[in-house]
Design a protein around this motif. Structure first.
Motif, PDB file in Angstrom:
ATOM      1  N   SER A 192       0.865  -1.171   0.000  1.00  0.00           N
ATOM      2  CA  SER A 192       0.000   0.000   0.000  1.00  0.00           C
ATOM      3  C   SER A 192       0.902   1.221   0.000  1.00  0.00           C
ATOM      4  O   SER A 192       1.912   1.249   0.718  1.00  0.00           O
ATOM      5  CB  SER A 192      -0.932   0.020   1.211  1.00  0.00           C
ATOM      6  N   HIS A 193       0.554   2.221  -0.779  1.00  0.00           N
ATOM      7  CA  HIS A 193       1.448   3.364  -0.975  1.00  0.00           C
ATOM      8  C   HIS A 193       1.812   4.061   0.330  1.00  0.00           C
ATOM      9  O   HIS A 193       3.007   4.277   0.602  1.00  0.00           O
ATOM     10  CB  HIS A 193       0.830   4.353  -1.962  1.00  0.00           C
ATOM     11  N   PRO A 194       0.867   4.447   1.201  1.00  0.00           N
ATOM     12  CA  PRO A 194       1.279   5.129   2.442  1.00  0.00           C
ATOM     13  C   PRO A 194       2.097   4.237   3.364  1.00  0.00           C
ATOM     14  O   PRO A 194       2.987   4.720   4.073  1.00  0.00           O
ATOM     15  CB  PRO A 194      -0.050   5.547   3.084  1.00  0.00           C
ATOM     16  N   LEU A 195       1.834   2.915   3.366  1.00  0.00           N
ATOM     17  CA  LEU A 195       2.612   2.016   4.208  1.00  0.00           C
ATOM     18  C   LEU A 195       4.039   1.888   3.688  1.00  0.00           C
ATOM     19  O   LEU A 195       4.993   1.829   4.466  1.00  0.00           O
ATOM     20  CB  LEU A 195       1.945   0.640   4.273  1.00  0.00           C
ATOM     21  N   GLU A 196       4.190   1.849   2.372  1.00  0.00           N
ATOM     22  CA  GLU A 196       5.524   1.758   1.795  1.00  0.00           C
ATOM     23  C   GLU A 196       6.349   3.005   2.118  1.00  0.00           C
ATOM     24  O   GLU A 196       7.558   2.915   2.351  1.00  0.00           O
ATOM     25  CB  GLU A 196       5.427   1.558   0.283  1.00  0.00           C
ATOM     26  N   LEU A 197       5.698   4.172   2.156  1.00  0.00           N
ATOM     27  CA  LEU A 197       6.414   5.396   2.508  1.00  0.00           C
ATOM     28  C   LEU A 197       6.932   5.340   3.945  1.00  0.00           C
ATOM     29  O   LEU A 197       7.962   5.946   4.263  1.00  0.00           O
ATOM     30  CB  LEU A 197       5.492   6.607   2.329  1.00  0.00           C
ATOM     31  N   ALA A 198       6.230   4.635   4.808  1.00  0.00           N
ATOM     32  CA  ALA A 198       6.655   4.495   6.202  1.00  0.00           C
ATOM     33  C   ALA A 198       7.592   3.310   6.392  1.00  0.00           C
ATOM     34  O   ALA A 198       8.006   3.030   7.521  1.00  0.00           O
ATOM     35  CB  ALA A 198       5.439   4.340   7.111  1.00  0.00           C
ATOM     36  N   GLY A 199       7.931   2.601   5.313  1.00  0.00           N
ATOM     37  CA  GLY A 199       8.845   1.468   5.406  1.00  0.00           C
ATOM     38  C   GLY A 199       8.201   0.184   5.863  1.00  0.00           C
ATOM     39  O   GLY A 199       8.891  -0.726   6.332  1.00  0.00           O
ATOM     40  N   THR A 202       6.593  -3.114   4.898  1.00  0.00           N
ATOM     41  CA  THR A 202       6.429  -4.057   3.787  1.00  0.00           C
ATOM     42  C   THR A 202       5.998  -5.445   4.250  1.00  0.00           C
ATOM     43  O   THR A 202       5.526  -6.239   3.454  1.00  0.00           O
ATOM     44  CB  THR A 202       7.733  -4.182   2.985  1.00  0.00           C
ATOM     45  N   LYS A 203       6.195  -5.737   5.544  1.00  0.00           N
ATOM     46  CA  LYS A 203       5.778  -7.020   6.097  1.00  0.00           C
ATOM     47  C   LYS A 203       5.007  -6.779   7.393  1.00  0.00           C
ATOM     48  O   LYS A 203       5.328  -5.875   8.159  1.00  0.00           O
ATOM     49  CB  LYS A 203       6.991  -7.920   6.377  1.00  0.00           C
ATOM     50  N   VAL A 204       4.006  -7.615   7.623  1.00  0.00           N
ATOM     51  CA  VAL A 204       3.203  -7.517   8.842  1.00  0.00           C
ATOM     52  C   VAL A 204       2.884  -8.918   9.337  1.00  0.00           C
ATOM     53  O   VAL A 204       2.989  -9.905   8.596  1.00  0.00           O
ATOM     54  CB  VAL A 204       1.879  -6.747   8.603  1.00  0.00           C
ATOM     55  N   VAL A 205       2.520  -8.989  10.596  1.00  0.00           N
ATOM     56  CA  VAL A 205       1.956 -10.208  11.176  1.00  0.00           C
ATOM     57  C   VAL A 205       0.556  -9.875  11.669  1.00  0.00           C
ATOM     58  O   VAL A 205       0.277  -8.743  12.077  1.00  0.00           O
ATOM     59  CB  VAL A 205       2.827 -10.750  12.323  1.00  0.00           C
ATOM     60  N   LYS A 223      -6.181  -6.224  12.681  1.00  0.00           N
ATOM     61  CA  LYS A 223      -5.166  -5.547  13.484  1.00  0.00           C
ATOM     62  C   LYS A 223      -3.826  -6.223  13.189  1.00  0.00           C
ATOM     63  O   LYS A 223      -3.627  -7.391  13.527  1.00  0.00           O
ATOM     64  CB  LYS A 223      -5.515  -5.599  14.971  1.00  0.00           C
ATOM     65  N   LEU A 224      -2.936  -5.475  12.562  1.00  0.00           N
ATOM     66  CA  LEU A 224      -1.661  -5.994  12.099  1.00  0.00           C
ATOM     67  C   LEU A 224      -0.519  -5.277  12.806  1.00  0.00           C
ATOM     68  O   LEU A 224      -0.675  -4.150  13.283  1.00  0.00           O
ATOM     69  CB  LEU A 224      -1.533  -5.810  10.581  1.00  0.00           C
ATOM     70  N   THR A 225       0.640  -5.932  12.845  1.00  0.00           N
ATOM     71  CA  THR A 225       1.848  -5.349  13.430  1.00  0.00           C
ATOM     72  C   THR A 225       2.986  -5.493  12.439  1.00  0.00           C
ATOM     73  O   THR A 225       3.151  -6.554  11.823  1.00  0.00           O
ATOM     74  CB  THR A 225       2.217  -6.045  14.751  1.00  0.00           C
ATOM     75  N   SER A 226       3.768  -4.444  12.281  1.00  0.00           N
ATOM     76  CA  SER A 226       4.869  -4.465  11.322  1.00  0.00           C
ATOM     77  C   SER A 226       5.934  -5.475  11.737  1.00  0.00           C
ATOM     78  O   SER A 226       6.113  -5.774  12.914  1.00  0.00           O
ATOM     79  CB  SER A 226       5.495  -3.071  11.202  1.00  0.00           C
ATOM     80  N   ASP A 227       6.623  -6.009  10.727  1.00  0.00           N
ATOM     81  CA  ASP A 227       7.675  -6.980  10.975  1.00  0.00           C
ATOM     82  C   ASP A 227       8.846  -6.663  10.060  1.00  0.00           C
ATOM     83  O   ASP A 227       8.659  -6.220   8.917  1.00  0.00           O
ATOM     84  CB  ASP A 227       7.162  -8.402  10.719  1.00  0.00           C
TER      85      ASP A 227
END
Length: 223
Positions: free
Chosen positions: A176-183, A185-188, A208-212
């Motif tokens: 997703s574009h805004p998520l990619e801007l925040a770095g 790329t992977k979630v759990v 509800k996801l958490t970045s990895d």
């Protein structure tokens, strides 16, 4: 805004105040359809974009049934969202653009200094570390047929595909574009829910996801 026969019948059953309710609901649906979510039939209102289905179905009254688009093309979504099990594996596009909220912060180790003077205010911040990103995805899945049996109208294929990602026991790749801007790329997946949703062909969801991130915990030393 003109009312059709169905709107007038609904207003007659619910009272005069229902006229304003119908008009406000029409305006709300139009605004939602122009932004993130597709039109959801909160009230028995007729949309000019709905057509009578010509595809036969089991136990469906074709004369009184409406159809909705099964999915929105990626080019027509403002911030499309996709999942994949591996970095270079095929992506699954969310059929309707969901609402994405994400945030993070810092873990700060603080120390209180005794007998602070006028020039030493607050705590001493010793160490910083970044927290994970918490990502919340809220949206709906919508079947193409609005009324009928569950196997006809419930968005089964989209539901099963989404659930495959949610029960995956490893990280998943997110696009997703805004998520990619925040770095991101992977979630759990931490939590997910499918609340009761009005409409036989509509199913809401909240993820509800958490970045990895990938870490190298082994450091090679040379002597």
């Amino acid at each position: 805004m003109a009312l059709d026969n169905q709107d007038l019948i609904f207003a007659g059953l619910m009272g005069s105040r229902a006229v304003n309710l119908i008009q406000n609901a029409n305006i709300l649906n139009n605004e939602l359809s122009n932004r993130v979510l597709p039109v959801i039939p909160f009230l028995p209102l007729k949309s000019g974009n709905n057509n009578v289905s010509t595809k036969p179905g089991r136990g469906i009254n074709l004369e009184n049934n409406w159809t909705t688009p099964d999915a929105v093309e990626e080019q027509k979504q403002f911030f499309p969202l996709s999942f994949s099990f591996k970095e270079n594996s095929p992506k699954w596009l969310f059929p309707y653009e969901p609402m994405i909220n994400f945030g993070s912060g810092n873990n700060i180790v603080k120390r209180n200094v005794a007998k602070q003077g006028d020039k030493l205010i607050g705590t001493i911040k010793e160490r910083w570390s970044r927290k994970d990103f918490d990502v919340t995805v809220t949206g709906v899945l919508i079947g193409s047929i609005m009324q009928g049996k569950p196997e006809d109208c419930f968005p089964r294929e989209h539901f099963i595909k989404l659930f495959d990602f949610l029960k995956h026991s490893k990280e998943i790749f997110i696009y997703s574009h805004p998520l990619e801007l925040a770095g991101i790329t992977k979630v759990v997946v931490e939590d997910y829910s499918f609340p009761f949703t009005k409409g036989e062909n509509v199913q809401a969801y909240e993820l509800k996801l958490t970045s990895d991130y990938s870490y190298n915990l082994l450091i090679e030393e040379t002597f």
